[in-house]
Design an enzyme around this catalytic site. Structure first.
Site, PDB file in Angstrom:
ATOM      1  N   HIS A  64       2.265   1.278  -0.868  1.00  0.00           N
ATOM      2  CA  HIS A  64       2.668  -0.123  -0.981  1.00  0.00           C
ATOM      3  C   HIS A  64       3.707  -0.201  -2.105  1.00  0.00           C
ATOM      4  O   HIS A  64       3.666   0.594  -3.045  1.00  0.00           O
ATOM      5  CB  HIS A  64       1.413  -0.919  -1.349  1.00  0.00           C
ATOM      6  CG  HIS A  64       1.574  -2.410  -1.343  1.00  0.00           C
ATOM      7  ND1 HIS A  64       2.201  -3.095  -2.361  1.00  0.00           N
ATOM      8  CD2 HIS A  64       1.160  -3.342  -0.452  1.00  0.00           C
ATOM      9  CE1 HIS A  64       2.166  -4.391  -2.091  1.00  0.00           C
ATOM     10  NE2 HIS A  64       1.546  -4.577  -0.946  1.00  0.00           N
ATOM     11  N   ASP A 106      -4.693   3.854  -5.844  1.00  0.00           N
ATOM     12  CA  ASP A 106      -4.578   2.432  -5.516  1.00  0.00           C
ATOM     13  C   ASP A 106      -5.680   2.128  -4.500  1.00  0.00           C
ATOM     14  O   ASP A 106      -5.574   2.482  -3.330  1.00  0.00           O
ATOM     15  CB  ASP A 106      -3.179   2.167  -4.940  1.00  0.00           C
ATOM     16  CG  ASP A 106      -3.058   0.791  -4.296  1.00  0.00           C
ATOM     17  OD1 ASP A 106      -4.056   0.036  -4.266  1.00  0.00           O
ATOM     18  OD2 ASP A 106      -1.949   0.469  -3.815  1.00  0.00           O
ATOM     19  N   GLN A 145      -7.008  -1.418  -0.751  1.00  0.00           N
ATOM     20  CA  GLN A 145      -7.417  -1.524   0.653  1.00  0.00           C
ATOM     21  C   GLN A 145      -8.718  -0.790   0.942  1.00  0.00           C
ATOM     22  O   GLN A 145      -9.203  -0.812   2.070  1.00  0.00           O
ATOM     23  CB  GLN A 145      -6.306  -0.985   1.564  1.00  0.00           C
ATOM     24  CG  GLN A 145      -5.028  -1.771   1.511  1.00  0.00           C
ATOM     25  CD  GLN A 145      -5.174  -3.180   2.079  1.00  0.00           C
ATOM     26  OE1 GLN A 145      -6.077  -3.466   2.863  1.00  0.00           O
ATOM     27  NE2 GLN A 145      -4.292  -4.077   1.682  1.00  0.00           N
ATOM     28  N   LYS A 162      -9.062  -8.796  -2.084  1.00  0.00           N
ATOM     29  CA  LYS A 162      -9.131  -7.998  -0.857  1.00  0.00           C
ATOM     30  C   LYS A 162     -10.585  -7.760  -0.452  1.00  0.00           C
ATOM     31  O   LYS A 162     -10.856  -7.273   0.634  1.00  0.00           O
ATOM     32  CB  LYS A 162      -8.468  -6.632  -1.062  1.00  0.00           C
ATOM     33  CG  LYS A 162      -7.043  -6.675  -1.568  1.00  0.00           C
ATOM     34  CD  LYS A 162      -6.046  -6.995  -0.502  1.00  0.00           C
ATOM     35  CE  LYS A 162      -4.634  -6.673  -0.991  1.00  0.00           C
ATOM     36  NZ  LYS A 162      -3.616  -7.301  -0.143  1.00  0.00           N
ATOM     37  N   CYS A 176       5.196  -4.719   2.783  1.00  0.00           N
ATOM     38  CA  CYS A 176       5.506  -4.181   1.449  1.00  0.00           C
ATOM     39  C   CYS A 176       5.422  -2.663   1.443  1.00  0.00           C
ATOM     40  O   CYS A 176       4.963  -2.055   0.460  1.00  0.00           O
ATOM     41  CB  CYS A 176       4.599  -4.771   0.376  1.00  0.00           C
ATOM     42  SG  CYS A 176       4.734  -6.552   0.215  1.00  0.00           S
TER      43      CYS A 176
END
Lengths: 147, 422
Positions: free
Chosen positions: B138, B215, B218, B241, B379
């Protein structure tokens, strides 16, 4: 309630499938770029001016049906117009797609098919991307983003 | 209502163990109608809806118990401080951290990555040093690194993605080297849903003495996260999220790394002693939480963790796997639909394009049928270029989605093809 077919009218689909004046213009006197950071779409607009008059205009790029049809129809509408006339059409068109007043008298009738865009604020940028690029091209400010 | 085959059902306890009709009652949003249709929310990867329990935890705190933290001697402030500290402890357990002091509250994943780029990477980067990213990142796990790399004269290297939408680990082994200082990689791709093999990458990173930032934005709503088992050094995620509030996220970092990092923002709450000559900074996590933190949101984040854990990871995973398998199967049946990525290990995220129809137009037609998907570059423009598209349509699933909702998605795609003469 808008249905998909009301937004995507036949003329829009036709111009999406077979965009008019879809070509680069090596002999252009002005060039502008439109870029939509939301979707990554981008298009280039070229024009030739003879004094105040736009004698030829073309575009190329990738985009959704709305942005491609808007660009295609734009080229057919502004060809032969003066810069001032083209700007006036854009103002009127912009008011229509942003829902600030209906199509004005000075709006070429074939642009009225974009009236449905006012129901889709996220798509206003698609409908105006080419016009912003045209403005940049007329100002000979090639490279200005179509915001 | 019963179910047949391997498919779950929406009423009663489905055989996958998640009582979806009960889950749906926790989310008043799902009663909304969009464009005269019941909302079908397939955009949880952009932001997930919040259950009543999360919003009530926030509103109860805001209406009845609110005060600033670490400030007052009064009872309310002490209670607020205790709640804030409890929220941190909740997150510690949620990710399996060794100590609550390793959990820093941030504005979100983006802020957490920027914090590591600025405070960990920037001071140690020398000209020619390397930062290893992946093609599926991302923008929020690309741009912060570019900024510090540019300042330091460091170089960005990129692990390519295979046609299946997985990291090319053979290439990764060649790309990593003695100059690699940081490896930054998504736990789960926001476009493809691919779950990356973090332990393998961690071993690779550590073999050259680099640190690994993951990261996790998600991943946190879909999988149990255990930072010890993953073997990473930093883990960043956002509450919104995972059915929590927006405006808060967290960074987990190994204690010795956090302790060695300078502050990135100055202000109240992150100091020990201040004079005009010198300021002594507080130890982590306070060092990185200048100013009044997002207290109410921290309470909401803790409630979201509790909500997810009460549903149970096994039930969540099974439910989402059912949705993903069914969505993949049904989308593949539609002429002109091309699915992007087919990794074996995936969460409930499906990206696709429809021949001859721009993703935005697909998104608009679906929206007119009440179906909310994301249609864009997500993104992740480098990944779009990798697959030769400017954008995709992305349907992403959460705990509240049902197999019946896939009917609306499929019907909308047929409608788009009809309108566009496909």
């Amino acid at each position: 309630m808008t249905t998909p077919s009301e937004l995507y009218q036949g003329v829009i689909l036709d111009h999406n499938r077979a965009p008019r004046n879809f070509r680069p213009m090596p002999e252009a006197t002005g060039h502008g770029e439109g870029y939509n950071p939301l979707c990554g779409d981008q298009l280039s607009v070229w024009l030739r001016q003879d004094g105040e008059q736009i004698t030829d205009v073309s575009f190329q790029g990738s985009g959704c049906a709305i942005s491609k049809a808007a660009a295609s129809l734009m080229t057919t509408v502004v060809k032969g117009k003066t810069r001032a006339e083209a700007s006036a059409i854009f103002d009127s068109y912009h008011r229509m797609v942003t829902g600030r007043g209906g199509p004005a008298d000075d709006l070429p009738p074939k642009l009225a098919i974009f009236a449905g865009v006012r129901e889709f604020p996220a798509r206003v940028k698609c409908a105006t991307l080419a016009w912003h690029a045209l403005k940049a091209a007329m100002d000979e400010g090639g490279g200005a983003p179509g915001r | 209502m019963t179910s047949t085959g391997s498919a779950g059902t929406t009423a009663g306890v489905a055989e996958d163990g998640l009582d979806v009709s009960r889950v749906r009652r926790d989310f008043p949003f799902l009663r909304a109608r969009i464009n005269d249709h019941p909302v079908v929310y397939l955009d949880s990867a952009a932001t997930a809806q919040r259950p009543r329990a999360v919003v009530e935890a926030e509103s109860d705190f805001a209406l009845l118990e609110y005060a600033n933290v670490h400030r007052g001697v009064h009872t309310l402030s002490q209670r607020a401080t205790a709640r804030y500290d409890q929220a941190r402890e909740r997150v510690r357990r949620f990710v399996g951290a060794a100590a609550a002091s390793e959990v820093v509250f941030t504005a979100g994943t983006t802020a957490a990555i920027n914090l590591v780029a600025r405070s960990h990477a920037r001071p140690l980067l020398r000209p020619g040093d390397e930062i290893l990213l992946t093609e599926m990142e991302h923008h929020s796990n690309i741009v912060p690194w570019q900024i510090v790399a540019q300042e330091a004269g460091a170089v960005i290297r990129v692990i390519p993605v295979t046609d299946a939408g997985e990291l090319d680990l053979d290439q990764a082994a060649h790309l990593i080297g003695s100059r690699t200082r940081v490896v930054a990689v998504a736990h789960v791709s926001n476009v493809l849903g691919t779950v990356n093999p973090i332990p393998v990458i961690a071993e690779l990173a550590h073999s050259v003495g680099a640190v690994l930032l993951v990261d996790g934005a998600q991943a946190v709503p879909h999988r149990r996260v255990d930072v010890q088992a993953l073997g990473c050094d930093f883990y960043a995620a956002s509450a919104h999220k995972m059915y929590g509030p927006n405006g808060i996220g967290f960074l987990w970092g190994r204690r010795e790394l956090l302790e060695a990092m300078p502050p990135w923002q100055g202000g109240g709450g992150m100091i020990e002693v201040v004079s005009f000559d010198q300021t002594t900074f507080a130890p982590p996590p306070a060092r990185f939480e200048a100013g009044t933190p997002p207290i109410t949101q921290a309470i909401g984040l803790a409630a979201a963790v509790e909500y997810l854990e009460a549903l149970g990871w096994e039930a969540i995973e099974r439910h989402e796997a059912t949705l993903l398998a069914e969505a993949t199967r049904r989308l593949a049946e539609i002429p002109g639909v091309r699915l992007i990525g087919n990794s074996a290990d995936r969460v409930g995220v499906v990206s696709f394009v429809v021949d001859g129809i721009h993703p935005h137009d697909v998104g608009t037609v679906l929206d007119l049928g009440g179906v909310a998907v994301r249609a864009s570059h997500h993104c992740a423009q480098p990944l779009m270029r990798r697959f030769g598209v400017t954008g995709t349509v992305r349907a992403s699933f959460g705990v509240y989605n049902t197999l019946e909702e896939l009917d609306a998605l499929v019907a909308g795609l047929h409608e788009a093809r009809r309108v566009f003469g496909g």
